[in-house]
Design a protein around this motif. Structure first.
Motif, short mmCIF file in Angstrom:
data_model
loop_
_atom_site.label_atom_id
_atom_site.label_comp_id
_atom_site.label_asym_id
_atom_site.label_seq_id
_atom_site.Cartn_x
_atom_site.Cartn_y
_atom_site.Cartn_z
N GLY A 162 0.81 -1.21 0.00
CA GLY A 162 0.00 0.00 0.00
C GLY A 162 0.84 1.26 0.00
O GLY A 162 2.04 1.22 0.31
N TYR A 163 0.23 2.37 -0.41
CA TYR A 163 0.89 3.66 -0.43
C TYR A 163 2.26 3.57 -1.16
O TYR A 163 3.29 4.02 -0.68
N GLY A 164 2.23 2.92 -2.32
CA GLY A 164 3.46 2.79 -3.13
C GLY A 164 4.11 1.42 -3.05
O GLY A 164 4.79 0.99 -3.98
N LEU A 165 3.91 0.74 -1.93
CA LEU A 165 4.55 -0.58 -1.77
C LEU A 165 3.72 -1.66 -2.45
O LEU A 165 2.49 -1.70 -2.31
N ASP A 166 4.43 -2.56 -3.13
CA ASP A 166 3.72 -3.54 -3.95
C ASP A 166 3.99 -4.98 -3.54
O ASP A 166 4.97 -5.28 -2.84
N TYR A 171 -1.25 -3.43 -5.53
CA TYR A 171 -1.52 -2.84 -4.21
C TYR A 171 -0.88 -1.47 -4.00
O TYR A 171 -1.05 -0.87 -2.95
N ARG A 172 -0.10 -0.99 -4.97
CA ARG A 172 0.58 0.30 -4.77
C ARG A 172 -0.43 1.43 -4.57
O ARG A 172 -0.14 2.44 -3.95
N ASN A 173 -1.63 1.27 -5.11
CA ASN A 173 -2.63 2.34 -5.05
C ASN A 173 -3.46 2.33 -3.77
O ASN A 173 -4.29 3.22 -3.60
N LEU A 174 -3.25 1.41 -2.88
CA LEU A 174 -3.99 1.45 -1.60
C LEU A 174 -3.60 2.73 -0.86
O LEU A 174 -2.43 3.08 -0.80
N GLU A 175 -4.57 3.37 -0.26
CA GLU A 175 -4.30 4.63 0.47
C GLU A 175 -3.69 4.36 1.83
O GLU A 175 -3.02 5.21 2.40
N GLY A 178 -0.79 -1.79 4.95
CA GLY A 178 -1.23 -2.93 5.75
C GLY A 178 -0.41 -4.17 5.50
O GLY A 178 0.39 -4.23 4.55
N ILE A 179 -0.61 -5.15 6.37
CA ILE A 179 0.11 -6.43 6.23
C ILE A 179 -0.64 -7.30 5.23
O ILE A 179 -1.85 -7.53 5.37
N LEU A 180 0.09 -7.77 4.21
CA LEU A 180 -0.52 -8.59 3.17
C LEU A 180 -0.77 -9.99 3.74
O LEU A 180 0.10 -10.57 4.38
N ASP A 181 -1.97 -10.49 3.50
CA ASP A 181 -2.32 -11.83 3.96
C ASP A 181 -1.36 -12.85 3.32
O ASP A 181 -1.28 -12.92 2.09
N PRO A 182 -0.62 -13.62 4.14
CA PRO A 182 0.35 -14.57 3.58
C PRO A 182 -0.29 -15.58 2.61
O PRO A 182 0.41 -16.16 1.77
N LYS A 183 -1.62 -15.77 2.73
CA LYS A 183 -2.30 -16.68 1.79
C LYS A 183 -2.10 -16.21 0.33
O LYS A 183 -2.12 -17.01 -0.59
N ILE A 184 -1.93 -14.92 0.15
CA ILE A 184 -1.78 -14.37 -1.20
C ILE A 184 -0.47 -14.83 -1.84
O ILE A 184 -0.39 -15.01 -3.05
N TYR A 185 0.56 -14.99 -1.03
CA TYR A 185 1.86 -15.32 -1.65
C TYR A 185 2.43 -16.68 -1.25
O TYR A 185 3.52 -17.02 -1.67
#
Ligand code: IMP
Ligand code: MG
Length: 186
Positions: A162-166, A171-175, A178-185
């Motif tokens: 979020g907020y630039g971090l991908d 997800y860079r566009n999230l305002e 936050g912590i990315l759900d490990p299920k995603i990766y």
């Protein structure tokens, strides 16, 4: 992909910092830098692509004439762990000689990217170099120690977006951040 408006309904396990909290902290950093660089020749050097959003807010929070540029480095392939090798993908174009440079980074993790970029900036012979990182990961085993003078938030050693971090360029566009759900990766 998640809606930027409902991050908790989407792929984050936890929001660490809201849009408002980030904005407030960047205003504070901007005031601090404004005080510190009153009689200097400030140039901000942001690291593509993650620091783009932070740089765009930080520059407007600094009440001094200054210039900025972006340089490029990439270390994470598509995974969530640093590859260990930093590739410089774009050099700085604004003249840095005798200027007072602040390298602007999204996150201080292993320190390899910041080390490589500070080395690159030094070749351009600025008068001074400092570092501003929006996020400072709290970890003891860093590959490269770099002094980070301006720190937004200290965060746990988790993979955040979020907020630039991908993650994988999303997800860079999230305002928020936050912590990315490990299920995603995993
Ligand atoms: P370092 O070279 O290990 O310090 O990694 C710095 C780069 O990796 C940053 O510029 C980020 O783009 C990326 N990075 C490190 N930690 C995270 C994270 O938690 N989320 C997203 N990107 C990260
Ligand atoms: Mg990245």
């Amino acid at each position: 992909m998640p809606s930027p408006h409902n991050p908790l309904d989407s792929h984050l396990t936890r929001v660490l910092y809201s849009k408002e909290a980030i904005r407030k902290r960047i205003q504070e950093l901007g005031r601090e830098i404004t005080d510190d660089y009153k009689d200097k020749n400030l140039v901000l050097v942001g690291i593509l692509r993650g620091a783009l959003v932070f740089l765009s807010d930080l520059t407007r929070a600094i009440d001094l004439p200054h210039s900025w540029d972006m340089c490029g480095a990439s270390s994470y392939g598509s995974s969530t762990a640093s590859s260990g090798h930093v590739q410089i993908t774009k050099d700085v174009e604004v003249d840095l000689r005798d200027k007072d440079v602040i390298v602007v980074e999204d996150i201080y993790d292993s320190g390899r990217t910041l080390r490589a970029i500070c080395d690159l900036v030094r070749v351009h012979q600025p008068a001074t170099i400092e570092v501003a990182a929006l996020l400072f990961k709290d970890k003891s085993d860093r590959a490269s120690e770099v002094f980070v003078k301006y720190r937004g938030f200290t965060i746990p050693d988790e993979f955040v977006v979020g907020y630039g971090l991908d993650y994988n360029e999303y997800y860079r566009n999230l305002e928020c951040i936050g912590i990315l759900d490990p299920k995603i990766y995993s």
